[in-house]
Write a protein that holds these residues in place. Structure first.
Motif, PDB file in Angstrom:
ATOM      1  N   GLU A   1       0.594  -1.568   0.077  1.00  0.00           N
ATOM      2  CA  GLU A   1      -0.048  -0.154  -0.030  1.00  0.00           C
ATOM      3  C   GLU A   1       1.004   1.241  -0.184  1.00  0.00           C
ATOM      4  O   GLU A   1       0.549   2.302   0.827  1.00  0.00           O
TER       5      GLU A   1
ATOM      6  N   THR B   1       8.250   2.273   2.565  1.00  0.00           N
ATOM      7  CA  THR B   1       7.503   1.864   2.904  1.00  0.00           C
ATOM      8  C   THR B   1       7.609   0.950   3.611  1.00  0.00           C
ATOM      9  O   THR B   1       8.440  -0.126   3.432  1.00  0.00           O
TER      10      THR B   1
ATOM     11  N   VAL C   1       3.198  -2.525  14.289  1.00  0.00           N
ATOM     12  CA  VAL C   1       2.086  -1.400  14.868  1.00  0.00           C
ATOM     13  C   VAL C   1       0.798  -1.825  14.088  1.00  0.00           C
ATOM     14  O   VAL C   1       0.651  -1.969  13.098  1.00  0.00           O
ATOM     15  N   THR C   2      -0.035  -1.249  14.941  1.00  0.00           N
ATOM     16  CA  THR C   2      -1.356  -1.215  14.479  1.00  0.00           C
ATOM     17  C   THR C   2      -1.740  -0.142  13.445  1.00  0.00           C
ATOM     18  O   THR C   2      -1.730  -0.019  12.610  1.00  0.00           O
ATOM     19  N   LYS C   3      -0.943   0.762  12.858  1.00  0.00           N
ATOM     20  CA  LYS C   3      -0.904   1.518  12.215  1.00  0.00           C
ATOM     21  C   LYS C   3       0.296   2.316  10.705  1.00  0.00           C
ATOM     22  O   LYS C   3       0.998   2.790  11.961  1.00  0.00           O
ATOM     23  N   THR C   4      -0.464   2.232   9.756  1.00  0.00           N
ATOM     24  CA  THR C   4       1.379   1.893   9.280  1.00  0.00           C
ATOM     25  C   THR C   4       1.543   3.769   8.859  1.00  0.00           C
ATOM     26  O   THR C   4       0.842   4.234   8.371  1.00  0.00           O
ATOM     27  N   SER C   5       2.886   3.570   8.790  1.00  0.00           N
ATOM     28  CA  SER C   5       3.121   4.837   8.145  1.00  0.00           C
ATOM     29  C   SER C   5       3.940   5.254   6.607  1.00  0.00           C
ATOM     30  O   SER C   5       4.972   3.648   6.881  1.00  0.00           O
ATOM     31  N   ARG C   6       3.951   5.893   5.679  1.00  0.00           N
ATOM     32  CA  ARG C   6       4.576   6.031   4.516  1.00  0.00           C
ATOM     33  C   ARG C   6       4.869   7.004   4.144  1.00  0.00           C
ATOM     34  O   ARG C   6       4.171   7.708   4.250  1.00  0.00           O
TER      35      ARG C   6
END
Length: 271
Positions: A187, A201, A207-212
Motif C-alpha cells: 500500500e 514503505t 504497529v497497528t497503524k502504518t506510515s508511509r
C-alpha cells in the motif's frame, strides 16, 4: 520528461537475452517478431542477440528488453541507449510481444517518444562505516531480515533529518515505476514519473497503524538501529550485501534509463 525519438534509415537493434526466459520462448516471442520487421520494413535493420556483455560491446541504437527482469538487468548494467520494453512491466509503458514487428517500423519512422525512468543508486556501508559497494535498481531497493518473522528496527533519514524509526521485517524505497509493483502490495503511495520523489514503505511493521513517506530522491538514508539477525540488501529482487546493526544504505537517483513509448494510434497505422 518525454522527448521525440528521431527517425533513422539505418538502425542497429539489440535483443537482450534473459536468464528468466527459455531460448525457445525468447525466439518465438521477440526474435521472430524482429525478423519479421527486418523483412517488411524499408529501413536497414541490423540485429544483435545476446547477453548484456555482448550488447555493451556492440554499437547499438536501441535495445529490446522482454519482461521486467530483463528490463531491470539492462538498467542495472547502465546501457546508454534507449530501450523498448516488451511484455508485462508494472509502472512502465510497454509493447505487447505480438506487436513488436509493428512497433519497430513505427519507431524507425520517428513516431515514438523517449520517456526518462529514474535509476536508483544504493551506497552500502557496514556497521563499522566501511563501504561495502553500490547497487543500481530501476524499481526498488529493499532492506529485509534474512530470516522470516525476525523483526528489526530501522531508521529513515532525508536531507540530514530523521523522518521515522520503526520495527518491521524490512523497508523498501521505490521509484515511481516501482510503486506500481511490489510496493503496491504494501500500500505504498503510487507516484507519478513527473515528480522527483521516492516512496518509502515499511514491510510488516510492528504497529497497528502504518506510515508511509514520499521523500526527495536526492538521498534517502536507511539505517539498521537494532537487529535480530542479518539484514539483506536487495536491488530489484537482486540480493546484494548483508549488513547488521549500524549498517546503512543511502538511496539516490543518480542516473536515468530512456524507454521508448509507442503511441497506440501510430501502432495502428502500421497494422
Amino acid at each position: 520528461m518525454d522527448t521525440a525519438w528521431s527517425g533513422r534509415d539505418e538502425v542497429a537493434v539489440g535483443v537482450a537475452a534473459s536468464d528468466a526466459t527459455s531460448e525457445s520462448d525468447h525466439e518465438s516471442a521477440v526474435a521472430d517478431a524482429v525478423s519479421s520487421a527486418t523483412e517488411s520494413c524499408p529501413h536497414s535493420l541490423e540485429c544483435v542477440y545476446g547477453d548484456l556483455e555482448a550488447l555493451q560491446a556492440a554499437d547499438l541504437d536501441l535495445v529490446i528488453a522482454d519482461g521486467e527482469s530483463t528490463l531491470s538487468a539492462v538498467a542495472r548494467a547502465g546501457l546508454e541507449v534507449p530501450v523498448l520494453p516488451v511484455g508485462d512491466v508494472d509502472g512502465i509503458d510497454t509493447v505487447a510481444r505480438e506487436d513488436v514487428s509493428r512497433a519497430l517500423p513505427t519507431i524507425f519512422d520517428g513516431d515514438a517518444r523517449e520517456q526518462s525512468q529514474p535509476v536508483l543508486s544504493a551506497a552500502i556501508v557496514d556497521g563499522d562505516g566501511n563501504a561495502v559497494g553500490t547497487e543500481r535498481a530501476l524499481f526498488d531497493v529493499t532492506l529485509v531480515t534474512d530470516e522470516p518473522a525476525r523483526i528489526s528496527e530501522f531508521a529513515v533519514r532525508s536531507r540530514g533529518d530523521t523522518v521515522a524509526s520503526f520495527r518491521a521485517d524490512g523497508v523498501v524505497v521505490s521509484t515511481p515505476a516501482g510503486t506500481h509493483g511490489y510496493a503496491s502490495t504494501l500500500e505504498a503511495p503510487q507516484l507519478s514519473a513527473a515528480i522527483d520523489a521516492l516512496a518509502v514503505t515499511p514491510i510488516a511493521p510492528f504497529v497497528t497503524k502504518t506510515s508511509r513517506w514520499v521523500l526527495p530522491d536526492d538521498g534517502v538514508r536507511l539505517t539498521v538501529e537494532r537487529d535480530e539477525g542479518p539484514i539483506q540488501v536487495v536491488a530489484d529482487e537482486h540480493a546484494s550485501a548483508t549488513i547488521s546493526i549500524d549498517g546503512a544504505v543511502t538511496v539516490s537517483v543518480t542516473d536515468t534509463l530512456s524507454t521508448l513509448v509507442v503511441p497506440e494510434d501510430a501502432l495502428e497505422s502500421h497494422a
